[in-house]
Write a protein that holds these residues in place. Structure first.
Motif, PDB file in Angstrom:
ATOM      1  N   PHE A  54       1.072  -1.363   0.313  1.00 24.37           N
ATOM      2  CA  PHE A  54      -0.390  -0.129   0.463  1.00 24.37           C
ATOM      3  C   PHE A  54       0.750   1.256   0.484  1.00 24.37           C
ATOM      4  O   PHE A  54       0.904   2.525  -0.826  1.00 24.37           O
ATOM      5  N   THR A  55       1.928   1.466   1.119  1.00 20.47           N
ATOM      6  CA  THR A  55       2.795   2.968   0.696  1.00 20.47           C
ATOM      7  C   THR A  55       3.453   2.966  -0.339  1.00 20.47           C
ATOM      8  O   THR A  55       3.146   4.032  -0.582  1.00 20.47           O
ATOM      9  N   VAL A  56       3.861   1.402  -1.111  1.00 18.08           N
ATOM     10  CA  VAL A  56       5.172   1.857  -1.884  1.00 18.08           C
ATOM     11  C   VAL A  56       3.863   2.461  -3.550  1.00 18.08           C
ATOM     12  O   VAL A  56       3.739   3.174  -4.280  1.00 18.08           O
ATOM     13  N   GLY A  57       3.048   1.871  -3.081  1.00 17.47           N
ATOM     14  CA  GLY A  57       1.353   2.175  -4.329  1.00 17.47           C
ATOM     15  C   GLY A  57       1.225   3.763  -4.061  1.00 17.47           C
ATOM     16  O   GLY A  57       0.472   4.044  -5.363  1.00 17.47           O
ATOM     17  N   ALA A  58       1.112   3.412  -3.029  1.00 15.72           N
ATOM     18  CA  ALA A  58      -0.241   5.361  -2.956  1.00 15.72           C
ATOM     19  C   ALA A  58       1.055   5.842  -2.771  1.00 15.72           C
ATOM     20  O   ALA A  58       1.053   7.158  -2.604  1.00 15.72           O
ATOM     21  N   PHE A  59       2.130   5.990  -1.942  1.00 12.03           N
ATOM     22  CA  PHE A  59       3.171   6.681  -1.985  1.00 12.03           C
ATOM     23  C   PHE A  59       3.734   7.314  -3.440  1.00 12.03           C
ATOM     24  O   PHE A  59       4.062   8.657  -3.897  1.00 12.03           O
ATOM     25  N   LEU A  60       4.092   6.619  -4.303  1.00 17.34           N
ATOM     26  CA  LEU A  60       4.986   7.058  -5.557  1.00 17.34           C
ATOM     27  C   LEU A  60       3.662   8.138  -6.355  1.00 17.34           C
ATOM     28  O   LEU A  60       3.846   9.436  -6.963  1.00 17.34           O
ATOM     29  N   PRO A  61       2.386   8.064  -6.141  1.00 19.35           N
ATOM     30  CA  PRO A  61       1.554   8.487  -7.105  1.00 19.35           C
ATOM     31  C   PRO A  61       0.936  10.008  -6.715  1.00 19.35           C
ATOM     32  O   PRO A  61       1.272  10.961  -7.267  1.00 19.35           O
ATOM     33  N   LEU A  62       1.151   9.943  -5.423  1.00 21.59           N
ATOM     34  CA  LEU A  62       1.069  11.044  -4.504  1.00 21.59           C
ATOM     35  C   LEU A  62       1.945  12.010  -4.288  1.00 21.59           C
ATOM     36  O   LEU A  62       1.546  13.432  -5.261  1.00 21.59           O
ATOM     37  N   LEU A  63       3.598  11.422  -4.259  1.00 20.46           N
ATOM     38  CA  LEU A  63       4.421  12.410  -4.615  1.00 20.46           C
ATOM     39  C   LEU A  63       4.362  12.665  -6.210  1.00 20.46           C
ATOM     40  O   LEU A  63       4.272  13.999  -6.276  1.00 20.46           O
ATOM     41  N   VAL A  64       4.432  12.078  -7.540  1.00 17.13           N
ATOM     42  CA  VAL A  64       4.193  12.408  -8.424  1.00 17.13           C
ATOM     43  C   VAL A  64       2.746  13.825  -8.599  1.00 17.13           C
ATOM     44  O   VAL A  64       3.247  14.858  -9.851  1.00 17.13           O
ATOM     45  N   LEU A  65       1.913  12.605  -8.812  1.00 18.18           N
ATOM     46  CA  LEU A  65       0.875  13.424  -9.299  1.00 18.18           C
ATOM     47  C   LEU A  65       1.376  14.741  -8.787  1.00 18.18           C
ATOM     48  O   LEU A  65      -0.064  16.386  -8.804  1.00 18.18           O
TER      49      LEU A  65
END
Lengths: 303, 426
Positions: free
Chosen positions: A82-93
């Protein structure tokens, strides 16, 4: 200047400072430090949440149990996914959205408000809205069917392990992307305009300006956002809790916080739940420490 | 001097009279779950009770049923619990085992002893709340579930609801298949669907029908009769979205949408109380004679004719509350429960008092015979200090077979391992 009662101006200022800070410190001690210390203490005991009997000291047994518990490791895996899956889109978006907003000064306030509004929404309400969207007859299936030019295909948003994980990530990113966008907007806004002007005079286009001026100078903000987002993701609870209580299967989305809740509240095992909280706390503490270490080397000066 | 003496005497008289008049106020906090009909009558009982005992104030706090268990638990663990509360017996069991609730105060409720209390109720009512010969709760309701049928939907597919209703689980799946409407894979009308979180109440009896059990008789071994469990897990796998696609835990709760009569739910599993809620939600459907209630099905090759387990909500009193509060809480409970017929007629819940159960009025209520016949063939829901935990483990096994590629055998192995681990730790 005459000194009153023998205190210097600095001392008086400091005294008022303490007076103002004391309520917050008290609040912090009662609602943050005390639970942390109490959890740490309880993690060495066997204690039934309902029992009036004093807890039994068992040393490191709770930790040993967790190390060999498949359920605990499953929840660690779920949290990591979950952390990897949510963290990257959160940061980039959030970075993309912030950069976009900064190029539209007329609508900046409106965009920020619009993006931030899900963060102000209660997690329960947010999860309930998305449960309706992910319902087999809901908008998510309809939209995907329209997009894929299919009819009546159930994409199992809540009833297949992979899609269920994706669903929780979507809800989380939707909810918090605005929050981190606002932080990025503040970071971009803090970069002196003269640097952009100098770049433009030197012939840089917007793209070059972003990659060679804005992005490097945003490093401290990016670091702050990445650590905050990661810690936030590690603490995720309400989306998974509401999904599970609404019929979604728990195995793929039982994150550590949900495991802590189940262990304490459903299984009454407060000692074991405390041990899990301590481990989660240590992981988050490590991330914070890393952030502090890195931020020292990434300080940016415009002088 | 004379004046001063007179003044002092006057002050003394006033003080004494005030002291004598001011009785100590006893405030009782009563936590219960949402039910508009029950709130209506219980608020009235509380007002009447406060008139009878002017020194008593009752604070009735209503909580969402799904959250009630967590709220009561956290309140008890923080030693800040309500004086009086009710929960499903599966959840209350732990409170008795841990000494958090007090035994019934027989004098306060106006009976001689435990036997006198038992004599007023249906046999076996207090079995689940009796520990060491002492009774720990008064029954607010005893409930079992049967199948509610929408006759119009049955007829729409050429079935005669009076004759063709499902008697076995195999028939339930086949009839549901006929009743189910889909847009591609997406179900737009379900024939029947289960009440998924309540596995101890409705799924464990299905295992028992096939000769299985959750624990061995001595309570030391998890999972009795693998074949029975595997058959039920296979049935659920076929029921789910990757099998015959008849339903899933992720669709809306059946009993809620059944009331609406929107042609999206033909059958649901619910208790007698459903009728009261139906009357509120959809009076036209309630009055339409287009619904009926049939017994809980059994498997074709069942070895035990066991129906859906019944469960109870018991009023219990916090053992840590001061004695005078405990006494008043029991008096209040007894007063409220002295109106079983009103609870039945207005709230549609059954307080199993013998007088009421034997009355003509009770027996003539719609489909009461179905519920009572099923109850006679069933037993109280599985009770264990870790029952709540076991129910979650069963739920995980069912969801794993229904919504992932986990096989029945793998799910059963995990279930056994998890329950056995809990048993071995005790």
């Amino acid at each position: 200047m005459r000194q009153r009662r023998g205190f210097s101006m600095e001392q008086r200022k400091a005294r008022w400072g303490w007076i103002f800070v004391t309520p917050s410190l008290l609040f912090f001690f009662v609602f943050s430090f005390y639970p942390i210390f109490n959890s740490f203490y309880l993690s060495f005991f066997r204690k039934n949440l309902l029992s009036l009997k004093p807890p039994t000291f068992i040393g490191l047994d709770n930790y040993k149990y967790l190390m060999r518990s498949s359920l605990f490791w499953q929840s660690v895996k779920n949290t990591a996914v979950f952390t990897v899956g949510a963290f990257l889109p959160l940061l980039v978006l959030s970075l993309i959205l912030a950069a976009f907003i900064m190029t539209r000064p007329r609508f900046r306030k409106g965009f920020q408000m619009l993006l931030y509004s899900p963060a102000a929404l209660s997690s329960v309400v947010a999860a309930l809205i998305w449960l309706l969207i992910f319902d087999p007859r809901g908008i998510a299936n309809q939209a995907l069917n329209a997009l894929m030019n299919t009819s009546g295909v159930n994409y199992h948003w809540l009833s297949s392990p992979g899609m269920l994980r994706l669903s929780t990530i979507i809800v989380y990113v939707w909810k918090y992307v605005g929050y981190f966008t606002v932080i990025f907007v503040a970071g971009i806004g803090a970069i002196p305009g003269s640097l952009h002007e100098a770049a433009l005079i030197d012939g840089a286009d917007r793209w070059t300006d972003f990659w060679h001026i804005t992005f490097p100078l945003l490093k401290p903000t990016t670091l702050l956002v990445s650590v905050m987002a990661m810690i936030q993701c590690l603490k995720t609870f309400s989306t998974q809790y509401l999904f599970v209580t609404s019929g979604a299967m728990s195995q793929p989305i039982e994150v550590i916080t949900l495991n802590i809740y189940n262990t304490a509240i459903k299984d009454y095992s407060i000692g074991r739940a405390s041990a899990m909280s301590v481990l989660l706390f240590l992981v988050m503490l490590t991330f914070t420490w890393v952030q502090l270490r890195l931020s020292r080397t990434e300080e940016v000066s415009y002088m | 001097m004379k004046r001063l003496s007179l003044l002092l005497a006057l002050v003394l008289v006033v003080a004494l009279s005030l002291g004598a008049g001011a009785q100590k106020i006893i405030e009782i906090t009563y936590w219960t779950h949402t039910d508009d009909n029950r709130t209506l009558i219980e608020n009235r009982y509380i007002a009447e009770f406060q008139k009878m005992y002017p020194n008593v104030r009752v604070k009735r706090v209503v909580n969402e049923a799904a959250k009630m268990g967590d709220l009561v638990l956290t309140a008890f663990s923080a030693n800040n619990a309500p004086d009086l509360f009710n929960l499903p017996i599966e959840q209350e069991y732990g409170y008795m085992m841990q000494g958090r609730v007090s035994p019934v105060d027989y004098a306060a409720i106006g009976v001689k002893d435990a036997n006198a209390l038992r004599a007023e109720y249906m046999p076996g009512t207090f079995d689940s709340v009796t520990v060491g010969g002492k009774i720990y709760g008064l029954p607010l309701e005893i409930t079992n579930w049967a199948i509610y049928i929408n006759k119009k939907i049955f007829r729409s597919v050429g079935l005669d609801p009076e004759k063709d209703y499902p008697k076995t689980w195999e028939e339930m799946a086949d009839i549901s298949e006929k009743l189910t409407l889909r847009n591609g894979d997406i179900i737009t009308r379900r024939g029947f669907d289960f009440r998924y979180p309540y596995y101890l109440v409705s799924l464990l009896p299905m295992v028992e029908q096939l000769g299985g059990a959750l624990l061995s008789p001595d309570g030391k071994k998890a999972i009795v009769n693998d074949a029975a469990w595997l058959k039920v897990l296979k049935f659920m796998k076929e029921w789910g979205p990757y099998g015959r696609n008849l339903g899933s835990p992720t669709y809306p709760a059946p009993r809620k949408i059944w009331n609406k009569d929107n042609n999206d739910m033909a059958m649901c599993l619910s208790g007698f109380y459903q009728q009261g809620r139906l009357k509120i939600d959809n009076e036209a459907f309630f009055d339409s004679n287009e619904w009926m209630v049939v017994p809980f099905p059994v498997f074709k090759d069942a070895v035990n004719d066991v129906r859906c387990s019944y469960y109870g909500h018991f009023l219990m009193v916090n053992a840590q509350a001061p004695k005078e509060k405990q006494e008043m809480a029991w008096k209040l409970s007894a007063y409220m429960l002295s109106h079983p017929m009103e609870y039945l007629n207005i709230v549609n819940i059954i307080i199993p008092k013998k007088d009421m159960l034997d009355s003509k009025e009770f027996k003539s209520l719609p489909y009461m015979d179905v519920f009572m016949d099923d109850m006679a063939k069933s037993h109280m829901v599985f009770l264990h200090e870790n029952g709540y935990q076991f129910e979650r483990f069963i739920g995980d096994a069912v969801q794993a077979v229904m919504m992932s590629k986990v096989t029945e055998q793998e799910a059963l192995n995990t279930l056994r391992q998890r329950i056995q681990e809990v048993l071995d730790e005790q």
